[in-house]
Design a protein around this motif. Structure first.
Motif, PDB file in Angstrom:
ATOM      1  N   MET A 178      44.260  46.723  39.582  1.00 11.07           N
ATOM      2  CA  MET A 178      45.543  46.707  38.885  1.00 11.07           C
ATOM      3  C   MET A 178      45.742  45.372  38.152  1.00 11.07           C
ATOM      4  O   MET A 178      46.225  45.349  37.009  1.00 11.07           O
ATOM      5  N   PRO A 203      44.643  50.815  35.618  1.00 14.02           N
ATOM      6  CA  PRO A 203      45.556  51.546  36.502  1.00 14.02           C
ATOM      7  C   PRO A 203      44.791  52.388  37.515  1.00 14.02           C
ATOM      8  O   PRO A 203      43.726  52.931  37.216  1.00 14.02           O
ATOM      9  N   ARG A 263      49.046  52.790  40.651  1.00 12.64           N
ATOM     10  CA  ARG A 263      50.090  53.221  39.700  1.00 12.64           C
ATOM     11  C   ARG A 263      50.722  54.529  40.147  1.00 12.64           C
ATOM     12  O   ARG A 263      51.916  54.777  39.989  1.00 12.64           O
TER      13      ARG A 263
END
Length: 345
Positions: free
Chosen positions: A129, A134, A149
């Motif tokens: 991240m 993501p 995410r």
């Protein structure tokens, strides 16, 4: 299958069905597609921006985990613009971390990670991240919501709850009914959640009492051994809930060897062998509660949407949700044909 409780980590968003969220507009599925993921409509068939998705999971040493890998691969094939970089998979934490770091170094656009141990792999999720990649956290939840995410996975508490409700309805008119439980691994949080849901459901049926419980290890061998112990200790009972259809293969062997037919059995996860037995309706197995490996196909849909900066079909928001909890449907003789295509070997 999560190893830490996910129920408090859902960002405060509604837990919704992936099937409702990832609804298709059209489908270009080939006629001879593999079962499971291939029978779920793709989220959006129109090709978009090219996306490279890295997929890392545990070693596929269990029918459900193998189905996870197959669902991911089959779903990725549906999208001409998606490239899937998939690791070999490992149950060794250090090895899986290394595999994920390799994907990070390749600068994939999105990562889908089913950690062998959610807590132990949290740091590598955070690493991805922070690198701007993501993460879709699949099933076994990381210890920090900052490490992903979006989380998508099954509902272990709901799985136990629905198993208990089904058994409760079958036995509600039977005085002094008794049930036993063949659980998974007690070292895993998911096993505790499944048992808690089952116990909470049975509270609504005062005529039913759970009289025995054994924990197995999600394998055919342990299922057979632990079931044999339960059968020897319990000369009479009315229902059995088995947490996992893989270990259920062994449990059914022990039941056949003992010549027992005096109770009903409910399985868990949704193996094809269990669904075939339910459809045949010539033994004790009458239902199984799903823990759908099709979640991996939905994870690929979500990763693709993230990579293309899209939302999810069927929702008004511009972004994908923060979390999606799948529903644990009960498969019985009445609806088994509907679910058979999702059954895994």
């Amino acid at each position: 299958m999560p190893e830490t409780s996910r129920r408090g980590l859902l960002f405060g968003t509604a837990a919704v069905s992936a099937g409702a969220l990832l609804t298709a507009c059209t489908s270009n599925e080939p006629k001879n597609a593999a079962p499971a993921a291939s029978n779920i409509p793709a989220a959006d068939d129109k090709p978009g921006t090219p996306v490279t998705i890295g997929f890392a999971g545990p070693q596929a040493d269990h029918g459900w985990l193998n189905a996870i890998n197959q669902n991911a691969k089959e779903r990725a094939k549906k999208y001409s613009e998606v490239t899937l970089e998939i690791t070999e998979g490992s149950n060794d934490t250090a090895t899986q971390i290394g595999q994920i770091q390799t994907l990070i170094n390749k600068k994939v656009d999105v990562l889908v990670i089913l950690p062998a141990d959610g807590k132990a792999l949290t740091q590598v999720g955070l690493q991805a991240m922070k690198a701007g990649i993501p993460v879709i956290n699949l099933d076994r939840v990381f210890a920090s919501p900052q490490a992903y995410r979006c989380w998508i996975g099954g509902d272990n508490y709901g799985m136990g709850l629905n198993a208990g409700r089904y058994i409760g309805e079958q036995l509600k008119d039977k005085p002094n009914a008794t049930v036993i439980e063949l659980a998974g691994m007690d070292s895993l949080e998911l096993t505790k959640q499944r048992t808690q849901g089952f116990d909470d459901a049975l509270k609504n049926y005062p005529n039913i009492r759970k009289v025995a419980r054994q924990a197995a290890d999600f394998t055919v061998e342990s299922g057979q051994a632990k079931m044999a112990q339960l059968l020897q200790a319990q000369s009479k009972f009315d229902a059995l809930w088995n947490h996992d259809d893989d270990q259920g293969v062994g449990a059914l062997r022990a039941i056949a060897q003992a010549g027992r037919k005096d109770f009903l059995m409910v399985g868990g996860a949704g193996a094809k062998s269990a669904m075939d037995a339910i459809k045949a309706d010539d033994g004790v197995l009458k239902a199984t509660v799903l823990y759908p490996p099709t979640m991996a196909a939905s994870a690929i849909d979500l990763a693709r949407a993230l990579g293309q900066k899209k939302g999810v079909g069927g929702m008004s928001e511009l972004e994908i949700p923060a979390s999606i909890t799948l529903y644990s449907a009960v498969v019985t003789k009445e609806n088994v044909d509907e679910y058979l295509p999702t059954g895994f070997s």
